[in-house]
Design a protein around this motif. Structure first.
Motif, PDB file in Angstrom:
ATOM      1  N   GLU A  39      10.263 -21.438  10.269  1.00  0.00           N
ATOM      2  CA  GLU A  39      11.329 -22.090  10.979  1.00  0.00           C
ATOM      3  C   GLU A  39       9.962 -23.797  10.068  1.00  0.00           C
ATOM      4  O   GLU A  39       9.336 -23.858  10.325  1.00  0.00           O
ATOM      5  CB  GLU A  39      11.639 -23.049  12.113  1.00  0.00           C
ATOM      6  N   TRP A  40      10.501 -23.732   8.719  1.00  0.00           N
ATOM      7  CA  TRP A  40      10.331 -25.273   7.978  1.00  0.00           C
ATOM      8  C   TRP A  40       9.954 -26.665   9.484  1.00  0.00           C
ATOM      9  O   TRP A  40      11.286 -26.865   9.456  1.00  0.00           O
ATOM     10  CB  TRP A  40      10.075 -25.981   6.839  1.00  0.00           C
ATOM     11  N   VAL A  41       8.955 -27.514   9.557  1.00  0.00           N
ATOM     12  CA  VAL A  41       8.106 -28.397  10.063  1.00  0.00           C
ATOM     13  C   VAL A  41       7.742 -29.697   9.017  1.00  0.00           C
ATOM     14  O   VAL A  41       6.928 -29.475   8.091  1.00  0.00           O
ATOM     15  CB  VAL A  41       7.652 -28.117  10.725  1.00  0.00           C
ATOM     16  N   ASP A  42       8.875 -30.966   9.550  1.00  0.00           N
ATOM     17  CA  ASP A  42       8.131 -31.462   8.678  1.00  0.00           C
ATOM     18  C   ASP A  42       7.663 -32.438   8.818  1.00  0.00           C
ATOM     19  O   ASP A  42       7.948 -33.563  10.191  1.00  0.00           O
ATOM     20  CB  ASP A  42       9.213 -32.087   8.292  1.00  0.00           C
ATOM     21  N   ASP A  43       6.609 -32.909   8.504  1.00  0.00           N
ATOM     22  CA  ASP A  43       5.114 -33.477   9.064  1.00  0.00           C
ATOM     23  C   ASP A  43       4.631 -35.265   8.511  1.00  0.00           C
ATOM     24  O   ASP A  43       4.654 -34.495   7.368  1.00  0.00           O
ATOM     25  CB  ASP A  43       3.945 -33.143   9.652  1.00  0.00           C
ATOM     26  N   THR A  44       5.826 -36.428   9.045  1.00  0.00           N
ATOM     27  CA  THR A  44       5.702 -37.190   8.255  1.00  0.00           C
ATOM     28  C   THR A  44       4.501 -38.017   8.973  1.00  0.00           C
ATOM     29  O   THR A  44       4.231 -38.767   9.913  1.00  0.00           O
ATOM     30  CB  THR A  44       6.308 -38.053   8.146  1.00  0.00           C
ATOM     31  N   ALA A  45       3.494 -38.858   7.694  1.00  0.00           N
ATOM     32  CA  ALA A  45       2.561 -39.724   9.052  1.00  0.00           C
ATOM     33  C   ALA A  45       2.856 -41.637   7.926  1.00  0.00           C
ATOM     34  O   ALA A  45       2.975 -41.175   6.623  1.00  0.00           O
ATOM     35  CB  ALA A  45       0.821 -39.321   8.439  1.00  0.00           C
ATOM     36  N   PHE A  46       2.883 -42.262   8.595  1.00  0.00           N
ATOM     37  CA  PHE A  46       2.176 -43.288   8.255  1.00  0.00           C
ATOM     38  C   PHE A  46       1.124 -44.320   8.535  1.00  0.00           C
ATOM     39  O   PHE A  46       0.855 -44.793   9.233  1.00  0.00           O
ATOM     40  CB  PHE A  46       3.914 -44.689   9.097  1.00  0.00           C
ATOM     41  N   ILE A  47       1.580 -44.715   7.407  1.00  0.00           N
ATOM     42  CA  ILE A  47      -0.899 -45.490   6.711  1.00  0.00           C
ATOM     43  C   ILE A  47      -0.532 -46.925   5.995  1.00  0.00           C
ATOM     44  O   ILE A  47       0.723 -47.634   5.703  1.00  0.00           O
ATOM     45  CB  ILE A  47      -1.246 -44.922   5.966  1.00  0.00           C
ATOM     46  N   ASP A  48      -0.477 -47.768   6.866  1.00  0.00           N
ATOM     47  CA  ASP A  48      -0.804 -49.576   6.563  1.00  0.00           C
ATOM     48  C   ASP A  48      -2.214 -49.418   5.708  1.00  0.00           C
ATOM     49  O   ASP A  48      -3.159 -48.932   5.866  1.00  0.00           O
ATOM     50  CB  ASP A  48      -1.507 -50.096   7.880  1.00  0.00           C
ATOM     51  N   CYS A  49      -1.263 -49.629   4.587  1.00  0.00           N
ATOM     52  CA  CYS A  49      -2.667 -50.461   3.483  1.00  0.00           C
ATOM     53  C   CYS A  49      -2.729 -51.017   3.624  1.00  0.00           C
ATOM     54  O   CYS A  49      -1.503 -52.661   3.374  1.00  0.00           O
ATOM     55  CB  CYS A  49      -2.002 -50.212   2.276  1.00  0.00           C
TER      56      CYS A  49
END
Length: 131
Positions: A39-49
């Motif tokens: 199964e496809w698993v989405d992985d999102t990272a949130f990065i402060d810039c």
């Protein structure tokens, strides 16, 4: 180091206690993989810039814009008012490029910045292709 992603909200400008202005924004970087079950698993990272060179980009760094960033990661630590210790990572951005969309507007901002810094704009740097 390079990262690319979508702005999660409009960029803002804040001022340090010493009076220096910085553009703050956050990007969502999407990645994905197939797990053992296929199964496809989405992985999102949130990065402060943070962008320290100029406040001009705040005018076009809007929510949803896909950007390519060059910079370096920096760590920070602080103590909250209640005494809790906190730590975080920040991407100290040196170059901001839209991957598509408002490229002509950004090219003119970069050209103005380069001319103010005495750096000529090379013809191949005006290209709005994302690669």
């Amino acid at each position: 180091m390079n990262i690319s992603g979508r702005l999660t909200q409009d960029a803002t400008v804040s001022t340090t206690t010493t009076g220096k202005e910085v553009v703050n924004f956050s990007v969502a970087v999407n990645d994905g993989y197939k797990n053992k079950q296929g199964e496809w698993v989405d992985d999102t990272a949130f990065i402060d810039c943070a962008y320290w060179r100029s406040t001009k980009p705040v005018s076009w760094l809007k929510q949803g814009l896909y950007v390519e960033l060059t910079g370096q990661i920096s760590a920070r630590a602080w103590q909250e008012d209640n005494g809790n210790l906190r730590a975080g990572m920040n991407f100290k951005t040196s170059v901001i490029k839209p991957a598509w969309g408002t490229a002509s507007k950004i090219d003119s901002v970069q050209a103005n910045n380069n001319q103010q810094n005495g750096n000529p704009v090379k013809e191949d740097e005006k290209d709005d292709l994302p690669f």
